[in-house]
Design a protein around this motif. Structure first.
Motif, PDB file in Angstrom:
ATOM      1  N   UNK A 105       0.877  -1.126  -0.032  1.00 36.86           N
ATOM      2  CA  UNK A 105      -0.053  -0.072  -0.199  1.00 36.86           C
ATOM      3  C   UNK A 105       0.937   1.316  -0.064  1.00 36.86           C
ATOM      4  N   UNK A 106       0.459   2.461  -0.565  1.00 35.40           N
ATOM      5  CA  UNK A 106       1.463   3.428  -0.733  1.00 35.40           C
ATOM      6  C   UNK A 106       0.781   4.697  -0.422  1.00 35.40           C
ATOM      7  N   UNK A 107       1.673   5.775  -0.413  1.00 36.62           N
ATOM      8  CA  UNK A 107       0.981   7.267   0.068  1.00 36.62           C
ATOM      9  C   UNK A 107      -0.038   7.654  -0.788  1.00 36.62           C
ATOM     10  N   UNK A 108      -0.273   6.916  -2.081  1.00 46.72           N
ATOM     11  CA  UNK A 108      -1.353   7.532  -2.883  1.00 46.72           C
ATOM     12  C   UNK A 108      -2.656   6.721  -2.592  1.00 46.72           C
ATOM     13  N   UNK A 120       6.652   2.416   5.896  1.00 47.58           N
ATOM     14  CA  UNK A 120       7.658   1.845   6.184  1.00 47.58           C
ATOM     15  C   UNK A 120       7.508   0.675   6.717  1.00 47.58           C
ATOM     16  N   UNK A 121       6.110   0.403   7.346  1.00 49.02           N
ATOM     17  CA  UNK A 121       6.031  -0.764   8.323  1.00 49.02           C
ATOM     18  C   UNK A 121       5.363  -2.094   7.540  1.00 49.02           C
ATOM     19  N   UNK A 128     -18.592  -5.259  15.638  1.00 52.60           N
ATOM     20  CA  UNK A 128     -19.938  -5.733  14.984  1.00 52.60           C
ATOM     21  C   UNK A 128     -19.750  -6.518  13.510  1.00 52.60           C
ATOM     22  N   UNK A 129     -18.623  -6.465  13.089  1.00 46.16           N
ATOM     23  CA  UNK A 129     -18.520  -6.881  11.767  1.00 46.16           C
ATOM     24  C   UNK A 129     -17.515  -8.219  11.806  1.00 46.16           C
ATOM     25  N   UNK A 130     -17.337  -8.757  13.023  1.00 43.67           N
ATOM     26  CA  UNK A 130     -16.485  -9.678  13.134  1.00 43.67           C
ATOM     27  C   UNK A 130     -16.699 -11.133  12.578  1.00 43.67           C
ATOM     28  N   UNK A 131     -18.139 -11.314  12.171  1.00 47.27           N
ATOM     29  CA  UNK A 131     -18.623 -12.607  11.673  1.00 47.27           C
ATOM     30  C   UNK A 131     -18.259 -12.148  10.009  1.00 47.27           C
ATOM     31  N   UNK A 132     -18.240 -11.158   9.677  1.00 42.69           N
ATOM     32  CA  UNK A 132     -17.936 -10.925   7.972  1.00 42.69           C
ATOM     33  C   UNK A 132     -16.522 -10.782   7.861  1.00 42.69           C
ATOM     34  N   UNK A 133     -15.592 -10.386   8.785  1.00 42.01           N
ATOM     35  CA  UNK A 133     -14.228 -10.249   8.687  1.00 42.01           C
ATOM     36  C   UNK A 133     -13.649 -11.731   8.993  1.00 42.01           C
ATOM     37  N   UNK A 134     -12.738 -12.217   8.041  1.00 41.47           N
ATOM     38  CA  UNK A 134     -12.313 -13.388   8.051  1.00 41.47           C
ATOM     39  C   UNK A 134     -10.794 -13.354   8.635  1.00 41.47           C
ATOM     40  N   UNK A 135     -10.196 -12.418   7.984  1.00 41.34           N
ATOM     41  CA  UNK A 135      -8.672 -12.189   8.629  1.00 41.34           C
ATOM     42  C   UNK A 135      -8.348 -10.927   8.547  1.00 41.34           C
ATOM     43  N   UNK A 136      -7.233 -10.101   9.283  1.00 43.81           N
ATOM     44  CA  UNK A 136      -7.090  -8.820   9.038  1.00 43.81           C
ATOM     45  C   UNK A 136      -5.561  -8.871   9.714  1.00 43.81           C
ATOM     46  N   UNK A 137      -4.730  -8.064   8.784  1.00 43.63           N
ATOM     47  CA  UNK A 137      -3.512  -7.279   9.367  1.00 43.63           C
ATOM     48  C   UNK A 137      -3.489  -6.292  10.282  1.00 43.63           C
ATOM     49  N   UNK A 159       3.492  -1.263   3.749  1.00 42.12           N
ATOM     50  CA  UNK A 159       3.270  -0.205   3.513  1.00 42.12           C
ATOM     51  C   UNK A 159       4.592   0.633   2.927  1.00 42.12           C
ATOM     52  N   UNK A 160       4.517   0.879   1.529  1.00 41.75           N
ATOM     53  CA  UNK A 160       6.085   1.528   1.112  1.00 41.75           C
ATOM     54  C   UNK A 160       5.901   2.889   0.920  1.00 41.75           C
ATOM     55  N   UNK A 161       4.905   3.511   1.614  1.00 37.44           N
ATOM     56  CA  UNK A 161       4.895   4.990   1.647  1.00 37.44           C
ATOM     57  C   UNK A 161       5.707   5.456   2.896  1.00 37.44           C
ATOM     58  N   UNK A 162       5.495   6.789   3.109  1.00 37.28           N
ATOM     59  CA  UNK A 162       6.364   7.436   3.964  1.00 37.28           C
ATOM     60  C   UNK A 162       5.512   8.122   5.189  1.00 37.28           C
ATOM     61  N   UNK A 163       4.322   8.122   4.795  1.00 39.74           N
ATOM     62  CA  UNK A 163       3.274   8.899   5.697  1.00 39.74           C
ATOM     63  C   UNK A 163       2.819   8.003   6.817  1.00 39.74           C
ATOM     64  N   UNK A 164       2.493   8.807   8.043  1.00 37.30           N
ATOM     65  CA  UNK A 164       2.223   8.176   9.265  1.00 37.30           C
ATOM     66  C   UNK A 164       0.844   7.424   9.321  1.00 37.30           C
ATOM     67  N   UNK A 165       0.839   6.360  10.221  1.00 36.95           N
ATOM     68  CA  UNK A 165      -0.231   5.519  10.238  1.00 36.95           C
ATOM     69  C   UNK A 165      -1.523   6.230  10.642  1.00 36.95           C
ATOM     70  N   UNK A 166      -1.487   7.625  11.434  1.00 39.85           N
ATOM     71  CA  UNK A 166      -2.885   8.175  11.644  1.00 39.85           C
ATOM     72  C   UNK A 166      -3.134   9.202  10.527  1.00 39.85           C
ATOM     73  N   UNK A 167      -2.240   9.058   9.292  1.00 41.61           N
ATOM     74  CA  UNK A 167      -2.711   9.893   8.368  1.00 41.61           C
ATOM     75  C   UNK A 167      -3.053   9.043   7.016  1.00 41.61           C
ATOM     76  N   UNK A 168      -1.987   8.239   6.723  1.00 39.80           N
ATOM     77  CA  UNK A 168      -2.296   7.278   5.540  1.00 39.80           C
ATOM     78  C   UNK A 168      -2.088   5.852   6.210  1.00 39.80           C
ATOM     79  N   UNK A 169      -2.877   5.359   7.189  1.00 39.57           N
ATOM     80  CA  UNK A 169      -2.776   4.136   7.554  1.00 39.57           C
ATOM     81  C   UNK A 169      -3.246   3.215   6.521  1.00 39.57           C
ATOM     82  N   UNK A 170      -2.580   1.998   6.518  1.00 32.80           N
ATOM     83  CA  UNK A 170      -3.153   0.910   5.835  1.00 32.80           C
ATOM     84  C   UNK A 170      -3.362  -0.517   6.567  1.00 32.80           C
TER      85      UNK A 170
END
Ligand code: ZN
Length: 182
Positions: A66-69, A147-148, A132-141, A91-102
């Motif tokens: 995922x990138x900054x775009x 950079x992370x 509320x969506x834990x039944x719909x969500x199979x897995x997540x990172x 995350x191949x971008x440079x932006x912080x998690x609270x601005x451009x989190x992926x």
């Protein structure tokens, strides 16, 4: 009767000569050359489909970035049912998690992404994974900043076309794709 027969013969003769004439004309005129120009322009498009996932020790390895775009580099990921999948999100971008989190969240095919998006935006305390969506969500990172990276391992679900997306507020519109299990 005799007149008719002569007329017929005459008619046939004319028809025959006409046909011959046509044939001659056809043979005489050279066939137009088939276009020989070969399109040499090969545009190097950004890869949007994963190269065949690599299976190593029975584990299918997939890497998505995922990138900054606000974009993933893959729109489709295909795996086989029953396989173990090791998915790496970078995350191949440079932006912080609270601005451009992926993150990378795999959900059931029938999930209403609009509603999930709204619920996710309010799930600040759980890294935008709505309880509320834990039944719909199979897995997540994990939610990542520039950079992370994070690696998750899971069993491919039943065959079908699932959806993956980033649940950071507003991102799912741009950051979503198909997770196909064959
Ligand atoms: Zn995102």
């Amino acid at each position: 009767m005799k007149t008719l027969r002569i007329f017929m013969i005459a008619f046939m003769a004319v028809a025959l000569s006409t046909a011959c004439g046509d044939k001659k004309t056809e043979t005489a005129s050279p066939a137009p050359d088939a276009p020989t120009a070969i399109e040499e322009a090969v545009t190097e498009a950004e890869p949007e489909e994963a190269p065949e996932p690599v299976a190593k020790d029975g584990v299918t390895q997939v890497t998505i970035t995922g990138n900054d775009q606000m974009k993933y580099d893959l729109k489709t990921i295909t795996v086989k049912a029953g396989e173990k999948v090791e998915l790496t999100l970078k995350h191949v971008g440079k932006m912080a998690k609270n601005v451009m989190g992926h993150n990378w969240v795999l959900v059931q095919p029938d999930t209403d992404l609009g509603k999930l998006g709204v619920a996710s935006a309010g799930a600040v305390d759980t890294d935008y994974i709505p309880e509320a969506y834990k039944d719909q969500i199979i897995v997540f990172t994990k939610m990542l900043g520039g950079g992370e990276s994070d690696v998750i391992t899971f069993d491919a679900p039943e065959p079908g076309t699932y959806i993956f997306l980033c649940t950071f507020p507003g991102h799912h519109v741009m950051m979503r794709g198909e997770f196909i299990v064959e």
